[in-house]
Structures are given as structure tokens and as C-alpha cells.
Scaffold this active site. Structure first.
Site, PDB file in Angstrom:
ATOM      1  N   GLY A  12      40.092  33.527  48.734  1.00 25.67           N
ATOM      2  CA  GLY A  12      39.277  33.120  47.576  1.00 25.67           C
ATOM      3  C   GLY A  12      39.986  32.075  46.728  1.00 25.67           C
ATOM      4  N   GLY A  15      38.180  29.791  44.179  1.00 26.11           N
ATOM      5  CA  GLY A  15      37.453  30.423  43.077  1.00 26.11           C
ATOM      6  C   GLY A  15      38.114  30.189  41.721  1.00 26.11           C
ATOM      7  CD  GLN A  16      36.935  32.175  35.931  1.00 23.62           C
ATOM      8  OE1 GLN A  16      36.412  33.199  36.361  1.00 23.62           O
ATOM      9  NE2 GLN A  16      37.093  31.949  34.639  1.00 23.62           N
ATOM     10  CG  ASP A  38      37.286  29.895  49.135  1.00 23.18           C
ATOM     11  OD1 ASP A  38      37.718  30.301  48.050  1.00 23.18           O
ATOM     12  OD2 ASP A  38      36.076  29.950  49.455  1.00 23.18           O
ATOM     13  CB  ILE A  39      34.177  31.699  52.919  1.00 23.63           C
ATOM     14  CG1 ILE A  39      33.210  31.729  54.091  1.00 23.63           C
ATOM     15  CG2 ILE A  39      33.429  31.570  51.597  1.00 23.63           C
ATOM     16  CD1 ILE A  39      32.276  32.931  54.087  1.00 23.63           C
ATOM     17  CG  ASP A  57      33.634  35.346  56.587  1.00 22.35           C
ATOM     18  OD1 ASP A  57      33.823  36.229  55.731  1.00 22.35           O
ATOM     19  OD2 ASP A  57      32.587  35.240  57.263  1.00 22.35           O
ATOM     20  CE1 TYR A 147      33.028  42.266  41.006  1.00 20.24           C
ATOM     21  CE2 TYR A 147      32.317  42.975  38.829  1.00 20.24           C
ATOM     22  CZ  TYR A 147      33.255  42.387  39.644  1.00 20.24           C
ATOM     23  OH  TYR A 147      34.416  41.903  39.100  1.00 20.24           O
ATOM     24  CB  ILE A 177      39.051  35.478  33.805  1.00 17.33           C
ATOM     25  CG1 ILE A 177      39.608  36.837  34.306  1.00 17.33           C
ATOM     26  CG2 ILE A 177      40.172  34.444  33.678  1.00 17.33           C
ATOM     27  CD1 ILE A 177      40.605  37.519  33.386  1.00 17.33           C
TER      28      ILE A 177
END
Ligand code: AKB
Length: 321
Positions: A12, A15-16, A38-39, A57, A147, A177
Site C-alpha cells: 500500500g 496510499g496516504q 502497491d496494486i 496485490d 471495514y 490521519i
């Protein structure tokens, strides 16, 4: 961290949090020792050019093991996740990525003798039956969204791997975050970032939670500090492993808007709560993080005022106003 110069895999990484964590780890341990993955195929040139990159993935267990083997990995930061709002729209995907992805990482770590693994959780793990103010470390965990069903199960699975296989798995429950480098990917707390961009660019924002909605939040420098501090903590001091509550600050959407108005007096906000309001109402308003403070000396640096000032400075510079 495991060895003097660990070989690190980050999932990931686009991501952020993953993107900023990758930069920090590359600075600290040498770019060549930090493998971003990352994917996604549309990766920023920064991430691609600043060190090794693998398309990965996390639902593909063979590929995880192949990357670990070919890149000689001995430490993993597993940052891939489907967040709350996207998860409610795509529950099967959330289960697959969050649950099977985490299990695949833990299994690969067990089979391939990974020395240390970081797998974050979320302050959303609680639920409407839990005390919402100063939510304790040990309390009722009855979340209502897919989630966080996967986050609670993930925490339990991590602890199972610690107890059953002696794996060194660590993780904390991140609050919302707040950051400006990479946009978040579909969480309930995303309004606390969008508000800054809209305030600077358009002078107004329509907020998807009500004015009095209060949630626990944290500024990115504190998030990175907590992640590194927990990973570097002395194992013998840890009574918990994968489920540390951590707190930065708590504020309502109205208090955030008022703080922005101190810098941009013309700023206007209106509130049009949508399906995310109900999710927010099932989460804590503030968090008791005393276990993290006692076991690895956790202490945040930023509050609402210092975070807002820094966000506005950075976004204004970025947008060029
Ligand atoms: C989300 O809003 O889904 C995340 C979280 C608090 O876990 N930011």
C-alpha cells in the site's frame, strides 16, 4: 527494527500513509533497502524513481512470497487497506483485501521467517456500545461496518500469530490521519482533509458530517512518529502487540472550521450529513492511549492549532495562492 540495515517491504505504498512512510524509511535505511509495493499502476514518479518498486496485490499469496524471496525482505509494513466509506460500498472487496490480505502477509511472514511486521488497525474498531469519551484500551469491540469487522479480526489474528508462532507483529489503532502529500482513499474522516483544500481553493466547504461530530484525529508527522516508535520499542516492554490505542487530538467539525476561519476569515461552511454520519456516530469521540504511553513512551506533538496552521501553510504553497 530487526537488523542494522533491514530489507523492508511496504504494501500500500502509494496510499496516504504508505507514501510518506516509504519516504521516511528510505531516508532512514537507504532507498535501496526499502521496497515499495502497491496494486496501483498509476504510481507517482517520486515513488518509482526513489527506490525499488514491485506491483503487488495483497490478495495474491504466491506473489507476496515471491517478492519477499527475490527482494530478501526481513521486515514488512503492511499498509494496504480498504477504508470505511469505500468498504461500506464494496463489502466483499473490503473483506478480501483487509482480511485475506492480512492473513496472506502473516502466513508469508511465518513461512519466510520475517523478523518484524507492522500491521495497523483503527480507532474505529469499537462500536456504538463502547464508551465514546476516552475510549479505553480494553473495552467492548462490536463494530458495525465491514471495514472495522476486518480490523478487529485482523488485530486478533495478529495476536494469534504472536502467541502461536512467536512472530513479532506490532500495530496501533490509527485515528483519522490528516496530511497534505497524498489524498486519503475513502475514509469517514476524509472531511478533515478536504476542508483544508476547499477552504484554500474555494473559500467554502460542504461537510458530510454534522457540526457537532467529534472524532479522534492525528497529524501525519505524529502518525509516522508513532509507527516508527512502536516498531523500535523494546519487545520486552510490550504487553500489547497489535492493538495499541493512540491519540493525537479530538475536535468537532465545527471546531475545525472555526480554527480555519482564524486564518481565512472569509471561509464558509455548511453541513449536509450523508451515510458517513452514521459511521462516525458509531466511533469514539476521544481515545485513552495510556497503554501506548506506558509501554513505548507515546506522546503526540501536534494539537488542532499547530496542525491547522501547518496544513494551511503547506496547501497554500502547493496550490500557489
Ligand atoms: C477511515 O475514516 O476509514 C479511517 C479510519 C479512522 O480508520 N481514516
Amino acid at each position: 527494527m530487526p537488523t542494522e540495515t533491514p530489507r523492508i517491504l511496504i504494501t500500500g505504498a502509494a496510499g496516504q500513509i504508505g507514501s510518506e512512510l516509504t519516504s521516511l524509511l528510505r531516508e532512514k535505511y537507504g532507498a535501496e533497502n526499502v521496497v515499495a509495493s502497491d496494486i496501483k499502476s498509476d504510481i507517482s514518479s517520486d515513488l518509482l524513481e526513489s527506490g525499488p518498486y514491485e506491483t503487488l496485490d495483497v490478495t495474491d499469496k504466491q506473489r507476496i512470497q515471491e517478492v519477499i524471496q527475490t527482494q530478501h525482505i526481513d521486515c514488512i509494513f503492511h499498509m494496504s487497506a480498504i477504508l470505511s466509506a469505500v468498504g461500506e460500498n464494496r463489502p466483499q472487496l473490503a473483506w478480501d483485501v483487509n482480511m485475506n490480505g492480512t492473513h496472506n502477509i502473516l502466513e508469508a511472514a511465518r513461512l519466510m521467517k520475517i523478523e518484524k511486521i507492522f500491521i495497523p488497525s483503527s480507532i474505529a474498531v469499537f462500536g456504538p456500545e463502547t464508551p465514546r469519551n476516552d475510549t479505553p484500551q480494553e473495552t467492548i469491540l462490536r463494530p458495525k461496518t465491514i471495514y472495522v469487522v476486518t480490523q478487529v479480526a485482523g488485530e486478533l489474528l495478529c495476536d494469534y500469530y504472536v502467541q502461536r508462532y512467536g512472530l513479532d507483529v506490532r500495530g496501533c489503532r490509527y485515528p483519522g490521519i490528516i496530511s497534505y502529500e497524498t489524498l486519503p482513499g475513502g475514509g469517514t474522516t476524509d472531511y478533515a482533509i478536504a476542508i483544508f483544500y476547499e477552504a484554500v481553493e474555494h473559500g467554502r466547504y460542504t461537510c458530510f458530517v454534522t457540526e457537532d461530530t467529534m472524532l479522534p484525529m492525528m497529524y501525519m508527522p505524529d502518525c509516522l512518529k508513532a509507527t516508527m516508535q512502536l516498531m523500535e520499542a523494546d519487545l520486552s516492554r510490550l504487553r500489547h502487540h497489535s492493538d495499541f490505542n493512540i491519540a493525537g487530538m479530538s475536535f468537532t467539525a465545527g471546531e475545525l472550521a472555526a480554527e480555519i476561519k482564524k486564518h481565512l476569515p472569509e471561509f464558509q461552511i455548511e453541513y449536509k450529513p450523508d451515510y458517513r454520519q452514521q459511521i462516525a456516530e458509531s466511533w469514539p469521540r476521544s481515545i485513552d492511549d495510556s497503554a501506548a504511553r506506558v509501554e513505548w513512551d507515546w506522546k503526540p506533538d501536534y494539537d488542532l492549532a499547530s496542525m491547522a496552521e501547518d496544513m494551511l501553510r503547506a496547501i497554500t504553497a502547493r496550490i500557489g495562492r
